[in-house]
Design an enzyme around this catalytic site. Structure first.
Site, PDB file in Angstrom:
ATOM      1  N   ARG A   1       1.001  -5.490   3.362  1.00  0.00           N
ATOM      2  CA  ARG A   1      -0.207  -6.254   4.016  1.00  0.00           C
ATOM      3  C   ARG A   1      -0.201  -7.688   3.498  1.00  0.00           C
ATOM      4  NH1 ARG A   1      -5.407  -2.077   3.391  1.00  0.00           N
ATOM      5  NH2 ARG A   1      -5.174  -2.478   1.346  1.00  0.00           N
TER       6      ARG A   1
ATOM      7  N   ASP B   1     -16.476  -0.648   0.788  1.00  0.00           N
ATOM      8  CA  ASP B   1     -15.560  -0.851  -0.223  1.00  0.00           C
ATOM      9  C   ASP B   1     -14.240  -1.242   0.967  1.00  0.00           C
ATOM     10  OD1 ASP B   1     -15.857   1.912   0.213  1.00  0.00           O
ATOM     11  OD2 ASP B   1     -13.959   2.430  -0.287  1.00  0.00           O
ATOM     12  N   ASN B   2     -14.586  -0.834   2.133  1.00  0.00           N
ATOM     13  CA  ASN B   2     -13.616  -1.293   3.318  1.00  0.00           C
ATOM     14  C   ASN B   2     -14.124  -2.502   4.125  1.00  0.00           C
ATOM     15  OD1 ASN B   2     -11.994   1.022   2.658  1.00  0.00           O
ATOM     16  ND2 ASN B   2     -12.810   2.293   4.281  1.00  0.00           N
TER      17      ASN B   2
ATOM     18  N   ASP C   1      -8.214  -2.029   5.933  1.00  0.00           N
ATOM     19  CA  ASP C   1      -8.121  -0.563   5.628  1.00  0.00           C
ATOM     20  C   ASP C   1      -8.171   0.299   6.893  1.00  0.00           C
ATOM     21  OD1 ASP C   1      -7.843  -1.110   3.031  1.00  0.00           O
ATOM     22  OD2 ASP C   1      -9.396   0.090   2.412  1.00  0.00           O
TER      23      ASP C   1
ATOM     24  N   GLY D   1      -1.492   7.874  -5.262  1.00  0.00           N
ATOM     25  CA  GLY D   1      -0.944   6.641  -5.222  1.00  0.00           C
ATOM     26  C   GLY D   1       0.002   6.473  -3.912  1.00  0.00           C
TER      27      GLY D   1
ATOM     28  N   LYS E   1       0.965  -1.196  -0.026  1.00  0.00           N
ATOM     29  CA  LYS E   1       0.073  -0.148   0.112  1.00  0.00           C
ATOM     30  C   LYS E   1       0.974   1.157  -0.052  1.00  0.00           C
ATOM     31  CE  LYS E   1      -3.621   2.003   2.762  1.00  0.00           C
ATOM     32  NZ  LYS E   1      -4.774   1.613   3.862  1.00  0.00           N
TER      33      LYS E   1
HETATM   34  P1  AMP Z   1      -9.743   4.690   2.028  1.00  0.00           P
HETATM   35  O1  AMP Z   1     -10.568   5.798   2.579  1.00  0.00           O
HETATM   36  O2  AMP Z   1      -8.383   4.765   2.442  1.00  0.00           O
HETATM   37  O3  AMP Z   1     -10.362   3.436   2.014  1.00  0.00           O
HETATM   38  O4  AMP Z   1      -9.815   4.974   0.496  1.00  0.00           O
HETATM   39  C1  AMP Z   1     -10.924   5.157  -0.470  1.00  0.00           C
HETATM   40  C2  AMP Z   1     -10.549   5.085  -2.017  1.00  0.00           C
HETATM   41  O5  AMP Z   1      -9.387   6.064  -2.163  1.00  0.00           O
HETATM   42  C3  AMP Z   1      -9.929   3.820  -2.181  1.00  0.00           C
HETATM   43  O6  AMP Z   1     -10.209   3.311  -3.362  1.00  0.00           O
HETATM   44  C4  AMP Z   1      -8.302   4.223  -2.332  1.00  0.00           C
HETATM   45  O7  AMP Z   1      -7.587   3.208  -3.032  1.00  0.00           O
HETATM   46  C5  AMP Z   1      -8.398   5.496  -2.539  1.00  0.00           C
HETATM   47  N1  AMP Z   1      -7.410   6.505  -2.301  1.00  0.00           N
HETATM   48  C6  AMP Z   1      -6.924   6.725  -1.030  1.00  0.00           C
HETATM   49  N2  AMP Z   1      -5.890   7.603  -0.897  1.00  0.00           N
HETATM   50  C7  AMP Z   1      -5.466   7.575  -1.998  1.00  0.00           C
HETATM   51  C8  AMP Z   1      -4.263   8.096  -2.689  1.00  0.00           C
HETATM   52  N3  AMP Z   1      -3.402   8.918  -1.917  1.00  0.00           N
HETATM   53  N4  AMP Z   1      -4.121   7.781  -3.910  1.00  0.00           N
HETATM   54  C9  AMP Z   1      -4.884   6.942  -4.874  1.00  0.00           C
HETATM   55  N5  AMP Z   1      -6.234   6.651  -4.115  1.00  0.00           N
HETATM   56  C10 AMP Z   1      -6.427   6.851  -3.026  1.00  0.00           C
HETATM   57 MG    MG Z   2     -10.322   1.551   1.548  1.00  0.00          MG
END
Ligand code: AMP
Ligand code: MG
Length: 477
Positions: free
Chosen positions: A170, A241-242, A251, A120, A107
């Site tokens: 992970r 999604d989490n 996550d 990313g 990650k």
């Molecule tokens: P999260 O809240 O961390 O579960 O992220 C929600 C979505 O945003 C997921 O699809 C992650 O892969 C994407 N995401 C979060 N942070 C980034 C980042 N810095 N760059 C690209 N995608 C991100």
């Molecule tokens: Mg997520």
């Protein structure tokens, strides 16, 4: 580098579910830590330098073809469309001799086709928090993704301020989330959905029927949330999604272990409506399960899906009840026990009493001897409400007929002394940002055995100051 028993089973699924990606290595990477999983994954013959290059994306395994997966999800109650692994890259799966198939995913490995507006990257701060909490959950016996290694780099990452990047590796049996099924269902890909169901059923549910698989998913999710509630863990972003299809915690973002008890505690400062507050977590999980079950409407009759959904509450309560009774040392179940625990929780909440510390102290309680938890009263004025509660508790313990010592030993197996309080994570983060490794190493040792005494860390088991509790955790990561 070659690894025996390396597989890429997810890539046998239709390409709709993933994209082949290339990682973006961090500049001047430094391996901060590798966990004991190195052994379980059969990686002991690899040097730290090899592991670093491999996880940073500078070195490939034979047959190594990395992917990011496509999933959708409901975020804060609204269908958010396609999301996907925006900064996570799967390296493949290792078939271990002791733990079956384990997928390795990094990650913070750079932009993927699902990065949307993101870069990313992952910053040191959030990566260290996820690293510590994954292992702390393991120590607590709560299902969770785990971690293999932590790498930090020197590049600049732009958040509210300029920060430095990190990559965590992970490890879990699979990355499959509720959102993968939602992606197929809502984007009208019935044949891909069928293949994903078959893959999941055969690979992770021992080939039981679809209905039985769903039963197990509901049960595992109910058990997971019961565990969370029992230790005061708040996930913070329970979007579909989490949610892992395997009922494991995944996550880690703005999560928190509740310190001053508050049933309406919200750990994520971006969660204005308190959708994912401590007391709402069971409801949020049921809501998410409904979104998952909808995806099976062509596979399972509607009345059976309804039955599955209704079973969540029953399963959650049954498991939660058991955990709560054990937390207060009751093993013979009596009808009033629920009320006894419920009223205690209300009292802890109305007096903002530290959740973890209270139950750990209660484990030292001797019948009719309030002074046996004198340490506790140094922090909290003797509230009339709590004193009345102890009167009832004394009567109840007498009916339990358990001796003080035995009860104490049992209670200390379920009431941890150490949880990952935000300020502890912050101390480790600051040490790592300064180039240290020691605090991470030391704290991991504590969190691998959180039910044991660790004399040098005694002060961290006590209620923390309001300044330490006010550390703000947002979605920024
Ligand atoms: P999260 O809240 O961390 O579960 O992220 C929600 C979505 O945003 C997921 O699809 C992650 O892969 C994407 N995401 C979060 N942070 C980034 C980042 N810095 N760059 C690209 N995608 C991100
Ligand atoms: Mg997520």
């Amino acid at each position: 580098m070659d690894i025996v028993n390396f597989d890429n089973s997810f890539q046998k699924l239709p390409e709709f579910l993933y994209e082949i990606v290339e990682p973006t290595p961090l500049k001047h990477p430094k391996l901060v830590h590798v966990t004991e999983l190195k052994k379980e994954l059969g990686l002991l013959s690899y040097t730290d330098a090899d592991i670093l290059k491999w996880l940073n994306g500078e070195l490939k395994l034979i047959g190594d073809q990395r992917i990011s997966t496509r999933y959708a999800g409901h975020q804060f109650g609204v269908f958010a469309g396609q999301l996907g692994d925006g900064r996570a890259i799967s390296l493949g799966e290792i078939l271990t001799s002791t733990k079956g198939r384990l997928e390795i995913q990094t990650k913070g490995s750079g932009i993927t086709p699902f990065s949307r507006m993101g870069d990313g990257k992952a910053v040191i701060r959030s990566s260290v928090r996820e690293y510590l909490c994954s292992e702390a959950m393991y120590g607590l016996g709560i299902p969770s993704s785990r971690v293999l290694a932590l790498i930090i780099g020197e590049d600049k990452v732009y958040r509210e301020t300029v920060e430095r990047p990190a990559i965590i590796a992970r490890v879990f049996p699979s990355n499959i989330r509720f959102g993968h099924f939602e992606m197929c269902y809502h984007y009208n890909r019935p044949s891909v959905l069928n293949e994903l169901i078959e893959y999941t059923r055969l690979g992770f549910f021992e080939g039981v029927s679809i209905y039985e698989m769903l039963e197990q998913i509901v049960e595992k999710t109910a058990f997971l949330i019961a565990y969370w509630q029992s230790v005061g863990f708040c996930h913070g972003v329970m979007n579909t999604d989490n949610m892992s299809i395997l009922g494991i915690t995944i996550d880690y973002g703005p999560f928190g272990f509740m310190e001053d008890t508050s049933l309406s505690h919200v750990c994520n400062h971006s969660d204005d409506s308190g959708r994912y507050s401590y007391e709402n977590q069971p409801h949020a999980a049921a809501w998410n399960l409904e979104k998952l079950l909808v995806c099976f409407s062509k596979h399972v009759p509607r009345e059976n899906l309804n039955k599955l959904l209704l079973s969540f509450s029953e399963l959650f309560h049954a498991h939660y009840k058991k955990l709560c009774h054990s937390k207060i040392g009751l093993y013979k179940l009596e009808p009033e026990d629920d009320a006894l625990f419920g009223s205690l929780l209300q009292i802890l909440s109305s007096h903002s009493i530290d959740y973890t510390y209270f139950f750990r102290q209660l484990s030292n309680y001797k019948i009719k001897q309030l002074d046996t938890i004198s340490d506790f009263w140094c922090y909290y004025a003797k509230s009339e409400q709590l004193l009345s509660w102890f009167l009832l508790y004394d009567q109840r313990l007498e009916r339990e007929l358990s001796d003080n010592h035995k009860r104490s030993m049992e209670m200390k197996k379920i009431n941890p002394k150490y949880v990952l309080r935000n300020y502890i994570a912050q101390e480790v983060i600051e040490d790592i940002e300064k180039g240290g490794k020691q605090k991470l190493n030391e704290w991991l040792k504590v969190f691998y055995s959180p039910f044991e005494e660790h004399a040098a860390y005694e002060s961290y088991s006590k209620p923390s100051t309001s300044i330490n509790q006010s550390i703000s955790v947002s979605c920024s990561s």
